[in-house]
Design an enzyme around this catalytic site. Structure first.
Site, PDB file in Angstrom:
ATOM      1  N   TRP A   2      57.299 -64.961  54.336  1.00  0.00           N
ATOM      2  CA  TRP A   2      56.598 -64.852  53.261  1.00  0.00           C
ATOM      3  C   TRP A   2      56.409 -63.581  52.769  1.00  0.00           C
ATOM      4  CZ3 TRP A   2      51.530 -63.144  51.493  1.00  0.00           C
ATOM      5  CH2 TRP A   2      51.102 -63.547  50.132  1.00  0.00           C
ATOM      6  N   LYS A  53      50.302 -71.283  53.902  1.00  0.00           N
ATOM      7  CA  LYS A  53      49.042 -72.050  54.472  1.00  0.00           C
ATOM      8  C   LYS A  53      47.913 -71.093  54.986  1.00  0.00           C
ATOM      9  CE  LYS A  53      46.695 -75.527  56.065  1.00  0.00           C
ATOM     10  NZ  LYS A  53      46.091 -76.172  54.707  1.00  0.00           N
ATOM     11  N   GLU A 106      46.970 -75.341  42.095  1.00  0.00           N
ATOM     12  CA  GLU A 106      47.899 -74.897  43.034  1.00  0.00           C
ATOM     13  C   GLU A 106      48.951 -75.790  43.557  1.00  0.00           C
ATOM     14  OE1 GLU A 106      44.818 -76.059  47.059  1.00  0.00           O
ATOM     15  OE2 GLU A 106      46.157 -74.263  47.075  1.00  0.00           O
ATOM     16  N   CYS A 145      53.594 -64.957  58.229  1.00  0.00           N
ATOM     17  CA  CYS A 145      55.034 -65.667  58.341  1.00  0.00           C
ATOM     18  C   CYS A 145      54.916 -66.393  59.700  1.00  0.00           C
ATOM     19  CB  CYS A 145      55.908 -64.346  58.457  1.00  0.00           C
ATOM     20  SG  CYS A 145      55.807 -63.061  57.228  1.00  0.00           S
ATOM     21  N   GLU A 153      36.463 -77.167  43.337  1.00  0.00           N
ATOM     22  CA  GLU A 153      37.661 -77.546  44.156  1.00  0.00           C
ATOM     23  C   GLU A 153      38.625 -78.407  43.659  1.00  0.00           C
ATOM     24  OE1 GLU A 153      38.793 -76.513  46.871  1.00  0.00           O
ATOM     25  OE2 GLU A 153      39.779 -78.372  47.740  1.00  0.00           O
ATOM     26  N   ASN A 160      54.799 -60.241  61.814  1.00  0.00           N
ATOM     27  CA  ASN A 160      54.224 -60.911  60.818  1.00  0.00           C
ATOM     28  C   ASN A 160      53.058 -59.894  60.427  1.00  0.00           C
ATOM     29  OD1 ASN A 160      52.770 -62.655  59.502  1.00  0.00           O
ATOM     30  ND2 ASN A 160      51.958 -63.662  61.267  1.00  0.00           N
ATOM     31  N   GLY A 161      52.836 -59.580  59.183  1.00  0.00           N
ATOM     32  CA  GLY A 161      51.814 -58.830  58.843  1.00  0.00           C
ATOM     33  C   GLY A 161      52.108 -57.604  58.092  1.00  0.00           C
ATOM     34  N   LYS A 211      42.605 -77.542  43.430  1.00  0.00           N
ATOM     35  CA  LYS A 211      43.684 -78.504  43.853  1.00  0.00           C
ATOM     36  C   LYS A 211      44.600 -78.550  42.746  1.00  0.00           C
ATOM     37  CE  LYS A 211      43.244 -78.362  47.220  1.00  0.00           C
ATOM     38  NZ  LYS A 211      42.364 -77.923  48.213  1.00  0.00           N
ATOM     39  N   HIS A 251      29.044 -71.993  25.985  1.00  0.00           N
ATOM     40  CA  HIS A 251      28.674 -70.385  25.987  1.00  0.00           C
ATOM     41  C   HIS A 251      30.132 -69.722  25.773  1.00  0.00           C
ATOM     42  CE1 HIS A 251      24.438 -70.488  26.669  1.00  0.00           C
ATOM     43  NE2 HIS A 251      24.643 -71.427  27.564  1.00  0.00           N
ATOM     44  N   ARG A 309      53.798 -71.447  57.080  1.00  0.00           N
ATOM     45  CA  ARG A 309      53.347 -70.078  57.106  1.00  0.00           C
ATOM     46  C   ARG A 309      53.931 -69.157  56.024  1.00  0.00           C
ATOM     47  NH1 ARG A 309      49.954 -69.034  60.914  1.00  0.00           N
ATOM     48  NH2 ARG A 309      50.358 -66.666  60.958  1.00  0.00           N
TER      49      ARG A 309
HETATM   50  C1  AGP Z   1      43.368 -74.399  49.733  1.00  0.00           C
HETATM   51  O1  AGP Z   1      44.023 -75.566  49.229  1.00  0.00           O
HETATM   52  C2  AGP Z   1      44.099 -73.194  49.810  1.00  0.00           C
HETATM   53  N1  AGP Z   1      45.562 -73.546  50.375  1.00  0.00           N
HETATM   54  C3  AGP Z   1      43.546 -71.953  50.262  1.00  0.00           C
HETATM   55  O2  AGP Z   1      42.470 -71.723  49.251  1.00  0.00           O
HETATM   56  C4  AGP Z   1      42.707 -71.772  51.482  1.00  0.00           C
HETATM   57  O3  AGP Z   1      41.683 -72.700  51.442  1.00  0.00           O
HETATM   58  C5  AGP Z   1      42.206 -70.367  51.727  1.00  0.00           C
HETATM   59  O4  AGP Z   1      43.333 -69.664  51.743  1.00  0.00           O
HETATM   60  C6  AGP Z   1      41.499 -70.222  53.066  1.00  0.00           C
HETATM   61  O5  AGP Z   1      42.211 -70.584  54.086  1.00  0.00           O
HETATM   62  P1  AGP Z   1      41.484 -70.730  55.389  1.00  0.00           P
HETATM   63  O6  AGP Z   1      40.268 -71.818  55.358  1.00  0.00           O
HETATM   64  O7  AGP Z   1      42.605 -71.062  56.394  1.00  0.00           O
HETATM   65  O8  AGP Z   1      40.703 -69.602  55.753  1.00  0.00           O
END
Ligand code: AGP
Length: 607
Positions: A73, A602, A487, A2, A480, A99-100, A484, A503, A27
């Protein structure tokens, strides 16, 4: 995961808090709230994005020069008005944002309930407000200290009270917290960019520390009450870097910043002859020569960067290299020797799983090197050595430029290690250096081909499923590209090695199913073409990422996204770009909130 804000000073706290929360919205953004004190505390909060909170306070601003705020969050309790922070004790005199996660939440709740407490929310945070109120006997700092002693978990919490109206008390146990030092005013925030437009001087609060904030500044103590001398750090970032700069979304802006990010990350670290100097990497040639293995640990996109690193380290160093998901490694009881280097990769440097996995290394007597984008982040402070990626603040939840910088950092590291181990000769080092220095121009060229990604996006936007395939480094890029797309477009996709398709997954390839194929690795090109033929034979559509010199692919592909011809080892840097653009344009066509995709945040600072 958060965002936290706090302010004490001569100005009205409300607008400052809301402005900071907007900058922290990445966040978490399922609800937000502020508490402002002018002797009495007024709490205002709203479910949903911060715009809802703004609408709530519009024309009804709470008045006062001290305040705390939060963007949430959800971890405990649904994202409702009631569960939004700040939370108060029943008297309303003690107010908390947090936060946490409080891990012994249920035990505390049961204990308080047995004593007759009633709760206004489902959150663990509200319990903290109850505890601080209960523990208060004339000293807010001591009440917070005793509350921390009763609360297990990884968190940051910030407390304000009518009893001591000029002071905010905050605690850091793992979750990030910084203090911004102004002139007669002081700020608290989860991260630096939130208040960078107010001040450039910061105190970074460490784990198990408390900070007592007034308009005159901040006093840092350990949780046990020992005083801490902490020098302020001065931040040089350009605040404009954190704005959209004319692009429709931060993600697109960040994709287009990648040539500069490469230049920045290389800057001053590699010469034309390929010799590498890494400023915060302290190990020497003797240590490198004695290495038996390289481990890489990370999550999400950073893990995908690690997949590339694993391959590069194996090829360049001829050393065993393993990349492991941090959330797996931390519980895997791995066999790590003292002559093995652990590399932890994290854009934020605050990902809880990565922090925990990184700590496995010192437990085995081995060294830990952090690759991170955030100076002063927790990971950087845990590390023996740090390689900063210099991507600048990344705002979009979908990571692009930070990933790019992670790749560049690993090439630099491989050259540094390879030179010391004698597995890279001068000629090879020079060739790689030349290739690295040409990358910014190559990426500009790929960005110039954005129309190809737009056409590919139009071709798959209505699909139900998309598959991504490749071999070796191309497989890592497929992973990757698929993440992308998932998400931000919410389109189901899967990535696999091209050879794996037959397979099982081939059963899902029917007329019109799109398969994105990455073809930059010449040694396995023909093998990947075989997989393409298997797809074509079932009516699947091929969208390829290939060199501009590759004419053969035109025979097989329905659509090609071109990258300039280059050394296959460096090709991932270019090949990922059309896939970032593909994901972006599919999400745009689908009308999604690209920078803040649903259910994601994020920085994942909870387990
Ligand atoms: C990436 O697009 C994602 N939002 C997510 O996978 C991110 O890379 C992952 O949570 C790791 O974050 P960090 O690099 O801050 O550790």
């Amino acid at each position: 995961m958060c965002g936290i804000m706090g302010y004490v000073g001569p100005q009205q706290a409300g607008p400052i808090l809301i402005d900071g929360l907007k900058r922290l919205e990445y966040r978490g953004y399922d609800s937000a709230g502020i508490a402002v004190s002018n002797g009495d505390i007024r709490v205002m909060k709203a479910q949903g994005k911060i715009a809802n909170l703004e609408a709530l306070v519009d024309g009804d601003q709470p008045t006062g020069n001290v305040g705390i705020g939060h963007t949430r969050w959800a971890t405990h309790g649904a994202p409702t008005d009631a569960n939004a922070h700040p939370h108060t004790d029943p008297s309303g005199e003690f107010v908390v944002v947090h936060n946490g996660i409080i891990e012994n939440f249920q035990d505390i709740k049961t204990e308080l309930a047995e004593l007759g407490a009633e709760f206004a929310s489902d959150t663990d945070t509200e319990l903290l407000a109850h505890l601080v109120a209960r523990e208060y006997d004339g000293d807010l700092v001591e009440a917070v200290r005793r509350t921390v002693a009763l609360s297990e978990g990884a968190y940051a919490m910030v407390v304000m009270s009518t009893r001591e109206p000029e002071t905010i008390v905050a605690v850091r146990k793992i979750s990030p917290l910084v203090v911004g030092l102004g002139d007669g005013e002081t700020y608290l925030a989860s991260d630096i960019p939130a208040v960078l437009h107010h001040t450039r001087d910061f105190l970074i609060i460490e784990d198990d520390e408390m900070v007592i904030v007034t308009s005159e500044g901040a006093t840092v103590e350990t949780i046990d009450g020992d005083s801490v001398e902490r020098d302020a750090i001065h931040i040089d970032w350009d605040a404009g870097q954190a704005e959209k700069g004319g692009y429709e979304h931060f993600m697109l802006k960040e994709i287009h910043e990648q040539p500069d990010v490469i230049t920045e990350t290389l800057g001053g670290r590699i010469s034309e002859d390929g010799s590498v100097w890494l400023e915060d990497v302290a190990f020497d040639d003797a240590y490198i020569a004695g290495l038996d293995r390289v481990w890489i640990t990370a999550c999400g996109t950073a893990f995908h960067a690690g997949l590339i690193g694993q391959e590069i380290f194996r090829r360049v160093l001829r050393l065993p290299a393993n990349v492991e998901y941090a959330h797996e490694l931390r519980y895997a009881d791995p066999i790590i020797g003292p002559r093995e280097l652990m590399i932890a990769i994290s854009q934020s440097g605050e990902t809880a799983d990565t922090l925990a996995a990184a700590r496995v290394a010192p437990d085995h007597g081995s060294r830990m090197l952090a690759i991170t984008n955030v100076v002063g982040s927790t990971l950087s402070r845990y590390a023996d050595d740090v390689l900063y990626t210099r991507a600048g603040p990344e705002i979009s939840v979908a990571s692009t430029k930070a990933y790019m910088a992670m790749l560049i950092a690993q090439y630099l590291l491989a050259l540094r290690l390879g030179a010391a181990r004698g597995t890279v000769n001068e000629q090879q080092a020079q060739a790689v250096a030349h290739g690295l220095h040409r990358l910014p121009a190559a990426i500009e060229e790929v960005l110039g081909n954005e129309d190809e990604a737009i056409a590919a996006a139009a071709a798959i936007t209505d699909a139900d499923d998309v598959y991504f395939i490749g071999r070796g480094l191309d497989y890592a890029i497929a992973m990757e590209g698929s993440l992308k797309l998932k998400e931000i477009s919410y389109l189901h996709s899967e990535a696999m090695p091209a050879g794996e398709l037959k397979h099982g997954t081939l059963a899902l390839i029917t007329e019109g199913v799109p398969v994105v194929v990455i073809l930059t690795q010449r040694d396995v090109y023909d093998k990947t073409i075989s997989a393409i033929q298997e797809v074509k034979a079932r009516g699947g559509r091929i969208l390829a990422v290939a060199y501009d010199t590759d004419e053969e692919i035109d025979t097989y592909a329905d659509l090609v996204m071109r990258i300039p011809d280059m050394d296959d080892l460096l090709a991932p840097v270019a090949a990922v770009v059309p896939l970032q653009l593909l994901a972006y344009h599919v999400a745009r066509l689908r009308g999604h909130d690209i920078d803040q995709p649903r259910n994601l945040a994020k920085s994942v600072t909870v387990e």
